[in-house]
Write an enzyme that holds these catalytic residues in place. Structure first.
Site, PDB file in Angstrom:
ATOM      1  N   CYS A   1      11.329  11.081  -5.294  1.00  0.00           N
ATOM      2  CA  CYS A   1      11.861  11.760  -6.304  1.00  0.00           C
ATOM      3  C   CYS A   1      10.904  11.324  -7.804  1.00  0.00           C
ATOM      4  O   CYS A   1      10.876  11.974  -8.773  1.00  0.00           O
ATOM      5  CB  CYS A   1      13.341  11.384  -6.709  1.00  0.00           C
ATOM      6  SG  CYS A   1      14.394  12.208  -5.503  1.00  0.00           S
TER       7      CYS A   1
ATOM      8  N   ASN B   1       0.805  -1.030   0.027  1.00  0.00           N
ATOM      9  CA  ASN B   1       0.078   0.031   0.164  1.00  0.00           C
ATOM     10  C   ASN B   1       0.786   1.432   0.027  1.00  0.00           C
ATOM     11  O   ASN B   1       2.055   1.200   0.358  1.00  0.00           O
ATOM     12  CB  ASN B   1      -1.083  -0.010   1.142  1.00  0.00           C
ATOM     13  CG  ASN B   1      -0.291   0.123   2.657  1.00  0.00           C
ATOM     14  OD1 ASN B   1       0.037   1.089   3.086  1.00  0.00           O
ATOM     15  ND2 ASN B   1       0.134  -1.108   3.142  1.00  0.00           N
TER      16      ASN B   1
ATOM     17  N   CYS C   1      -6.437  -3.273  -3.081  1.00  0.00           N
ATOM     18  CA  CYS C   1      -5.599  -4.619  -3.271  1.00  0.00           C
ATOM     19  C   CYS C   1      -6.704  -5.712  -3.379  1.00  0.00           C
ATOM     20  O   CYS C   1      -6.272  -6.708  -4.414  1.00  0.00           O
ATOM     21  CB  CYS C   1      -5.032  -4.854  -1.823  1.00  0.00           C
ATOM     22  SG  CYS C   1      -3.887  -3.551  -1.405  1.00  0.00           S
TER      23      CYS C   1
ATOM     24  N   CYS D   1      12.599  17.270  -4.136  1.00  0.00           N
ATOM     25  CA  CYS D   1      12.112  16.336  -3.728  1.00  0.00           C
ATOM     26  C   CYS D   1      11.984  16.665  -1.778  1.00  0.00           C
ATOM     27  O   CYS D   1      12.524  17.502  -1.552  1.00  0.00           O
ATOM     28  CB  CYS D   1      13.095  15.031  -3.533  1.00  0.00           C
ATOM     29  SG  CYS D   1      12.525  13.698  -2.479  1.00  0.00           S
TER      30      CYS D   1
END
Length: 247
Positions: free
Chosen positions: A152, A109, A166, A223
């Site tokens: 990034c 997840n 899921c 980032c």
């Protein structure tokens, strides 16, 4: 700690004892790693056995970390597996990853994956990321300190409800086996002091076309965690949302 002549020194933390964590642990034990810790708070479910190769029908209802530890130690008596039956999240991530040489992300997840990335960047520990869904999977390695890291490439966790759950997406049983084994091989490279194979590369595996391709990506100077002026200097649970899926 003796490395048995394999050149593997140091302990590994595996996040998740399911479809990715099982083959990664198996690969590392076979490669000669002697100390593994696995963190997961879930129990073995019969509906997941098609992809969780170290669990069996007799293990249903048992904590996954306990089942994995017993299965691995039966096959590799020299391996010491420490089961950690807790959820890996923002409250414990830094303390957990700081204690190990290499981290393997076998979660399924986005919340856990972003927590793992940020914790490893802040603690300066290398992270081997893996994911499997449907008929494909992906890998990348985050070097100690990032540059580049998971953020990034994927800057922020997606909003709740974006993408299938899921349970809705499912996964073809052999796919996490392939991805997890490659994660184990990459972690073994890092323990030998070798250059990571998947740093700065998003490796994509397609089981339908039986193809693997690598997409290169560079550090993101803006980032949020490893950029020039990072805004993330500690983990805040509100940053990540809820980890509702299981491994």
């Amino acid at each position: 700690m003796s490395d048995g002549g394999t050149g593997l020194r140091g302990s590994v933390l595996i996040i998740g004892a399911g479809g990715l964590g099982c083959p990664a642990a198996l690969a590392l034990a076979a490669a000669g790693v002697r100390e593994l810790t696995v963190v997961d708070d879930d129990v073995v479910d019969e509906t997941n056995l098609h992809r969780q190769v170290l669990h069996g029908v007799a293990d249903v209802g048992i904590l996954k970390v306990e089942s994995l530890a017993h299965a691995l130690e039966r096959r590799f008596p020299r391996v010491r597996v420490t089961p950690h039956a807790t959820r890996f999240d923002a409250s414990n991530a830094i303390a957990l990853v700081s204690a190990y040489a290499v981290i393997v992300d076998g979660s399924d997840n986005f919340a856990t994956k972003f927590v793992a990335n940020d914790a490893c960047v802040l603690a300066r520990r290398p992270l081997v990321h893996g994911a499997a869904v449907g008929t494909g999977g992906q890998l990348l390695t985050v070097p100690a300190g990032g540059k580049p890291c998971y953020r990034c490439l994927f800057e922020e966790p997606p909003p709740a409800g974006v993408g299938p759950s899921c349970a809705e997406a499912g996964v073809l049983g052999p796919v996490p086996g392939v991805v997890g084994a490659l994660q184990g091989a990459e972690a073994a490279r890092l323990l030998r002091g070798q250059k990571p194979a998947f740093a700065g590369r998003l490796v994509q595996y397609d089981s339908l076309g039986m193809s693997i391709r690598a997409v290169r990506f560079n550090p993101n100077p803006t980032c949020a965690v490893c950029g020039a002026a990072p805004r993330i200097r500690a983990l805040d649970a509100a940053e990540y949302g809820d980890a509702t899926c299981r491994t």
